[in-house]
Write an enzyme that holds these catalytic residues in place. Structure first.
Site, PDB file in Angstrom:
ATOM      1  N   ARG A 176       0.842  -1.224   0.000  1.00 14.15           N
ATOM      2  CA  ARG A 176       0.000   0.000   0.000  1.00 14.15           C
ATOM      3  C   ARG A 176       0.860   1.251   0.000  1.00 14.15           C
ATOM      4  NH1 ARG A 176      -1.607   2.771   4.631  1.00 14.15           N
ATOM      5  NH2 ARG A 176      -3.635   3.824   4.616  1.00 14.15           N
ATOM      6  N   THR A 232      10.344 -10.649   6.546  1.00 10.60           N
ATOM      7  CA  THR A 232      10.268 -12.081   6.863  1.00 10.60           C
ATOM      8  C   THR A 232      10.090 -12.226   8.363  1.00 10.60           C
ATOM      9  OG1 THR A 232      11.576 -14.111   7.122  1.00 10.60           O
ATOM     10  CG2 THR A 232      12.829 -12.111   6.828  1.00 10.60           C
ATOM     11  N   ASP A 266      11.362 -14.452  10.047  1.00 14.71           N
ATOM     12  CA  ASP A 266      12.557 -15.100  10.602  1.00 14.71           C
ATOM     13  C   ASP A 266      13.571 -14.110  11.186  1.00 14.71           C
ATOM     14  OD1 ASP A 266      11.400 -17.381   9.591  1.00 14.71           O
ATOM     15  OD2 ASP A 266      12.664 -17.466   7.812  1.00 14.71           O
ATOM     16  N   ARG A 296      13.477 -25.337  42.307  1.00 18.46           N
ATOM     17  CA  ARG A 296      13.390 -23.946  42.788  1.00 18.46           C
ATOM     18  C   ARG A 296      11.955 -23.530  43.060  1.00 18.46           C
ATOM     19  NH1 ARG A 296      16.585 -23.114  38.300  1.00 18.46           N
ATOM     20  NH2 ARG A 296      14.997 -21.825  37.324  1.00 18.46           N
ATOM     21  N   LYS A 333       9.208 -23.948  40.929  1.00 17.02           N
ATOM     22  CA  LYS A 333       8.316 -23.658  39.800  1.00 17.02           C
ATOM     23  C   LYS A 333       7.362 -24.838  39.616  1.00 17.02           C
ATOM     24  CE  LYS A 333      11.224 -20.479  37.240  1.00 17.02           C
ATOM     25  NZ  LYS A 333      11.578 -19.953  35.926  1.00 17.02           N
TER      26      LYS A 333
HETATM   27  P1  ADP Z   1      12.327 -16.052   1.705  1.00 18.01           P
HETATM   28  O1  ADP Z   1      12.438 -14.861   0.813  1.00 18.01           O
HETATM   29  O2  ADP Z   1      11.169 -15.967   2.643  1.00 18.01           O
HETATM   30  O3  ADP Z   1      13.632 -16.380   2.401  1.00 18.01           O
HETATM   31  P2  ADP Z   1      12.746 -18.337  -0.137  1.00 18.01           P
HETATM   32  O4  ADP Z   1      14.091 -18.692   0.395  1.00 18.01           O
HETATM   33  O5  ADP Z   1      11.808 -19.469  -0.373  1.00 18.01           O
HETATM   34  O6  ADP Z   1      11.942 -17.314   0.785  1.00 18.01           O
HETATM   35  O7  ADP Z   1      12.961 -17.557  -1.504  1.00 18.01           O
HETATM   36  C1  ADP Z   1      11.852 -17.044  -2.209  1.00 18.01           C
HETATM   37  C2  ADP Z   1      12.123 -17.102  -3.678  1.00 18.01           C
HETATM   38  O8  ADP Z   1      13.263 -16.273  -4.000  1.00 18.01           O
HETATM   39  C3  ADP Z   1      12.484 -18.469  -4.248  1.00 18.01           C
HETATM   40  O9  ADP Z   1      11.366 -19.284  -4.478  1.00 18.01           O
HETATM   41  C4  ADP Z   1      13.161 -18.078  -5.562  1.00 18.01           C
HETATM   42  O10 ADP Z   1      12.201 -17.742  -6.540  1.00 18.01           O
HETATM   43  C5  ADP Z   1      13.913 -16.801  -5.146  1.00 18.01           C
HETATM   44  N1  ADP Z   1      15.290 -17.181  -4.827  1.00 18.01           N
HETATM   45  C6  ADP Z   1      15.746 -17.806  -3.719  1.00 18.01           C
HETATM   46  N2  ADP Z   1      17.066 -18.062  -3.810  1.00 18.01           N
HETATM   47  C7  ADP Z   1      17.454 -17.593  -5.025  1.00 18.01           C
HETATM   48  C8  ADP Z   1      18.706 -17.582  -5.741  1.00 18.01           C
HETATM   49  N3  ADP Z   1      19.819 -18.125  -5.210  1.00 18.01           N
HETATM   50  N4  ADP Z   1      18.718 -17.015  -6.964  1.00 18.01           N
HETATM   51  C9  ADP Z   1      17.601 -16.485  -7.507  1.00 18.01           C
HETATM   52  N5  ADP Z   1      16.405 -16.495  -6.887  1.00 18.01           N
HETATM   53  C10 ADP Z   1      16.324 -17.033  -5.681  1.00 18.01           C
HETATM   54  O1  F6P Z   2      10.734 -17.951   5.955  1.00 10.68           O
HETATM   55  C1  F6P Z   2       9.539 -17.962   6.676  1.00 10.68           C
HETATM   56  C2  F6P Z   2       9.181 -19.371   7.080  1.00 10.68           C
HETATM   57  O2  F6P Z   2       7.947 -19.321   7.761  1.00 10.68           O
HETATM   58  C3  F6P Z   2      10.234 -20.094   7.926  1.00 10.68           C
HETATM   59  O3  F6P Z   2      10.200 -19.689   9.274  1.00 10.68           O
HETATM   60  C4  F6P Z   2       9.844 -21.532   7.714  1.00 10.68           C
HETATM   61  O4  F6P Z   2      10.945 -22.396   7.907  1.00 10.68           O
HETATM   62  C5  F6P Z   2       9.404 -21.543   6.275  1.00 10.68           C
HETATM   63  O5  F6P Z   2       9.026 -20.207   5.953  1.00 10.68           O
HETATM   64  C6  F6P Z   2       8.248 -22.467   6.001  1.00 10.68           C
HETATM   65  O6  F6P Z   2       8.043 -22.492   4.632  1.00 10.68           O
HETATM   66  P1  F6P Z   2       6.719 -23.044   3.933  1.00 10.68           P
HETATM   67  O7  F6P Z   2       5.642 -22.032   4.165  1.00 10.68           O
HETATM   68  O8  F6P Z   2       7.079 -23.151   2.508  1.00 10.68           O
HETATM   69  O9  F6P Z   2       6.379 -24.346   4.597  1.00 10.68           O
END
Ligand code: ADP
Ligand code: F6P
Length: 323
Positions: free
Chosen positions: A21, A125, A127, A211, A213
């Site tokens: 947005r 993310t 994470d 302790r 808990k």
């Molecule tokens: P996140 O961004 O949550 O860490 P992913 O690791 O699954 O999620 O990556 C999301 C997408 O980014 C992948 O499905 C792919 O399309 C792209 N991507 C991941 N790694 C690479 C890479 N080494 N080179 C190009 N694209 C990538």
């Molecule tokens: O990157 C976000 C995340 O939720 C991680 O914490 C987890 O390991 C992964 O994605 C799970 O991926 P999926 O939704 O493909 O099962």
């Protein structure tokens, strides 16, 4: 720059909609046409673009997930997939791209940038494993979802004097587990960054009971060597000697589906603005993130070559507070 596009990629994160947005409305304010790409890099490769006007992003601020949808796209990791994406971008007259996503997604944005296309990444993310931002979009909401679960588990754990292990997401990163352990008052936190011996965990649980808990809660990151399932198996295999078992809760994807918190909505709105500004300034091939409460731009090359680490003082604090 007159025509830009925005996509969300990888695991969805609460606040992604607020970022979209913001990109749309700030872009329009800067006299740009803004296009949404459906389903992340899959939509880029497939040429799925739709123009977004200010009203098209009404009513999404308060919703988790991504209204543009997100995807994992293995094809985009290949040279062929990236060339197709570049072709689609050029065919649709797009001059700059905003990629909202985590580690993998920003590896993808760097790949496009290395091929000469202007890209700006937005750190998003649950994470919190992305170098270039102290905190990423979605972390705060995910933590609050985890805390609600921990608070509830503690109630039943106390009633029965039971020990629970709760597994949280984070991929290879222990940030969510560590912070949830501190904010939720866990008796032990297990993260991939610190080698953990199940015997020590058993000792910590026993000493918590000694302790006074009446419950014990272990928060474990999914990426730890002993995840919840492995830890519970170890405890049940050694039940007679250890004297108790662990009940397992694996939170899973519920952590990604929360209603974005105020923090995440504001962070996402600020980063959306920052991404458009970076494109307009011609500073491309960067990730926009937050450092010491200021918006910063970090080259995607740096983002992709460094690993974000946990603060060892916070790791120690979790141990001290568990006493
Ligand atoms: P996140 O961004 O949550 O860490 P992913 O690791 O699954 O999620 O990556 C999301 C997408 O980014 C992948 O499905 C792919 O399309 C792209 N991507 C991941 N790694 C690479 C890479 N080494 N080179 C190009 N694209 C990538
Ligand atoms: O990157 C976000 C995340 O939720 C991680 O914490 C987890 O390991 C992964 O994605 C799970 O991926 P999926 O939704 O493909 O099962």
């Amino acid at each position: 720059m007159k025509r830009i596009a925005v996509l969300t990629s990888g695991g969805d994160a609460p606040g992604m909609n607020a970022a979209i947005r913001s990109v749309v409305r700030v872009g329009i304010e800067a006299k740009m046409d803004v296009y949404g790409v459906n389903r992340g890099y899959a939509g880029l490769v497939g040429g799925s673009f739709v123009q977004l006007r200010a009203r098209d992003v009404s009513g999404i601020l308060e919703k988790g997930g991504s209204f543009l949808q997100s995807a994992r796209c293995p094809e985009f990791k290949t040279e062929e997939g990236q060339m197709k994406a570049l072709h689609m971008l050029r065919e649709n007259g797009i001059e700059g791209l905003v990629v909202i996503g985590g580690n993998g997604s920003q590896t993808g944005s760097y790949a496009l940038s290395k091929r000469g296309f202007p890209v700006v990444g937005i750190a998003s993310t649950i994470d919190n494993d992305l170098y270039g931002s102290d905190i990423t979009i979605g972390v705060d909401t995910a933590l609050n979802v985890i805390l609600e679960a921990i608070d509830r588990l503690k109630i039943t754990a106390s009633s029965h004097e039971r020990a629970f292990v709760i597994e949280v997401m984070g991929r290879d990163c222990g940030y969510l587990a560590l912070m949830a352990g501190i904010a939720g008052g866990a008796e032990a936190v297990i993260i991939p960054e610190v080698e953990t011996d199940p015997e020590l965990v058993a000792g910590e649980i026993r000493s918590a009971y000694e302790r006074g808990k009446n419950h014990a809660l272990v928060v474990v990151a999914e990426g730890a060597k002993y995840n919840a399932t492995k830890l519970a198996t170890y405890f049940s295999d050694n039940h007679e000697r250890l004297g108790f078992e662990l009940r397992v809760t694996i939170l899973g994807h519920v952590q990604r589906g929360g209603t974005p918190s105020a923090f995440d909505r504001i962070l996402a709105s600020r980063l959306g603005e920052a991404a458009v500004e970076a494109l307009a300034d011609g500073e491309i091939g960067v990730l926009v993130g937050l450092a010491n409460d200021r918006i910063v731009r970090t080259p995607l090359e740096v983002v992709n070559s460094r690993k974000k680490s946990l603060d060892p003082r916070v790791v120690k604090l979790a141990t001290v507070l568990a006493k």
